[in-house]
Design an enzyme around this catalytic site. Structure first.
Site, mmCIF file in Angstrom:
data_model
loop_
_atom_site.group_PDB
_atom_site.id
_atom_site.type_symbol
_atom_site.label_atom_id
_atom_site.label_comp_id
_atom_site.label_asym_id
_atom_site.label_seq_id
_atom_site.Cartn_x
_atom_site.Cartn_y
_atom_site.Cartn_z
ATOM 1 N N CYS B 37 43.970 43.187 40.352
ATOM 2 C CA CYS B 37 44.573 42.494 41.494
ATOM 3 C C CYS B 37 45.250 41.192 41.082
ATOM 4 C CB CYS B 37 43.528 42.223 42.569
ATOM 5 S SG CYS B 37 42.122 41.304 41.951
ATOM 6 N N CYS B 106 35.928 41.540 43.557
ATOM 7 C CA CYS B 106 35.937 40.082 43.729
ATOM 8 C C CYS B 106 34.555 39.510 43.418
ATOM 9 C CB CYS B 106 36.328 39.700 45.146
ATOM 10 S SG CYS B 106 37.979 40.255 45.594
#
Lengths: 177, 134
Positions: B37, B106
């Site tokens: 990402c 994340c």
């Protein structure tokens, strides 16, 4: 062309298994295959034939999409050589690269908040150059040197740069609204 | 995609944003990134002479979940020993913030940032003479 799902995408388009690729030739071959397998040619075929033609068309399109983009082409080539780029799971990157990414992000953040579109465009152009240099390095590492582990790192770097270039584009678009 | 209330809360009021001087005694830095990402995370800890993390800072360029994950771990590590901080797992972060499966990476980034900072601390300090605790 006969249907064979075991052929990899390079074999499918009758191209040498290299990073440096003749995109025009690939597009031509792709068009030829699509013409042969167009669903309209199978209107009188059996359900099985129609389904097979559909699956084959999908496979061929996936091949085109995979090979057309330099980063996905490199990732695919590396996978054929048994190298995984671990983009989802491995968060370790060279420290100097991450530091550089941080300062790029800071520069974009500042330019965005100062509504400085010229600066954003300049950063975008610089980034395009870095990406182009990375892509040419991939050609060297994969095609000339066969240094696949270094190419893995290069692909991982280019992932950051690609997503960063999308960030800059979005910032520019938001300021232009 | 909707963020959970806890993610939004950290995103809007991130804790411990900023930097320490990386050369200050007791300061160690962990830098990690997620190629998938493009998120980049810098996490710093300040360790006192008793081996306890007394403060932490972060700087993250990424989505709301990445910012919330790093903000949360800077709170969690404070007051912990290095060994205790090593036991923080991404699953705990993901659970606390109610992260959806697509945002699990994340929380992995935040766990790895803490580990990288602790590793940096240990490398920096292993060259120092060992002092026995009396």
């Amino acid at each position: 062309m006969s249907i064979d799902f075991t052929r990899n995408y390079f074999e499918l388009f009758d191209l040498p298994q290299k990073f440096r690729l003749d995109i025009l030739r690939m597009s031509e071959v792709w068009r030829n295959i699509q013409n042969q397998i167009h669903p309209d040619k199978h209107v009188n075929g059996s359900q099985y034939e129609k389904r097979l033609a559909m699956q084959w068309a999908t496979y061929v399109n996936e091949g085109l999409v995979t090979l057309r983009d330099p980063v996905s082409r490199a990732r695919y080539l590396l996978s054929l050589h048994g190298f995984d780029t671990h983009e989802e799971t491995d968060t370790r990157m060279p420290a100097d690269f991450l530091m550089e990414q941080m300062s790029w992000h800071e520069a974009v953040y500042d330019a965005f908040h100062n509504k400085n579109i010229n600066m954003l465009n300049e950063l975008f152009n610089q980034l395009r150059e870095v990406i182009a240099a990375g892509e040419s390095k991939l050609g060297q590492l994969i095609d000339d040197e066969g240094n696949y582990s270094a190419a893995v790192t290069e692909v991982r770097k280019l992932c950051f740069l690609q997503s960063f270039s999308q960030d800059i584009t979005q910032s520019i678009e938001r300021l232009e609204q | 995609m909707a963020y959970s209330d806890k993610v939004l809360e950290h995103y809007e009021n991130p804790r411990n944003v900023g930097s320490f001087d990386k050369d200050e005694t007791g300061v160690a830095t962990g830098m990690v990134g997620a190629p998938a990402c493009g998120d980049v995370m810098k996490l710093q800890i300040k360790v006192n002479d008793k081996g306890i993390i007394e403060d932490a800072r972060f700087k993250t360029y990424g989505c709301g979940s990445a910012i919330a994950s790093s903000s949360l771990v800077t709170e969690w590590v404070k007051g912990k020993t290095l060994d205790e901080a090593m036991t923080i797992r991404n699953t705990q972060i993901a659970e606390e913030l109610a992260l959806p499966p697509v945002k699990i990476h994340c929380s992995i980034l935040a766990e790895d940032a803490i580990k990288a900072a602790i590793e940096d601390y240990r490398i920096k300090n292993e060259s120092l003479p060992q002092v026995s605790a009396e």
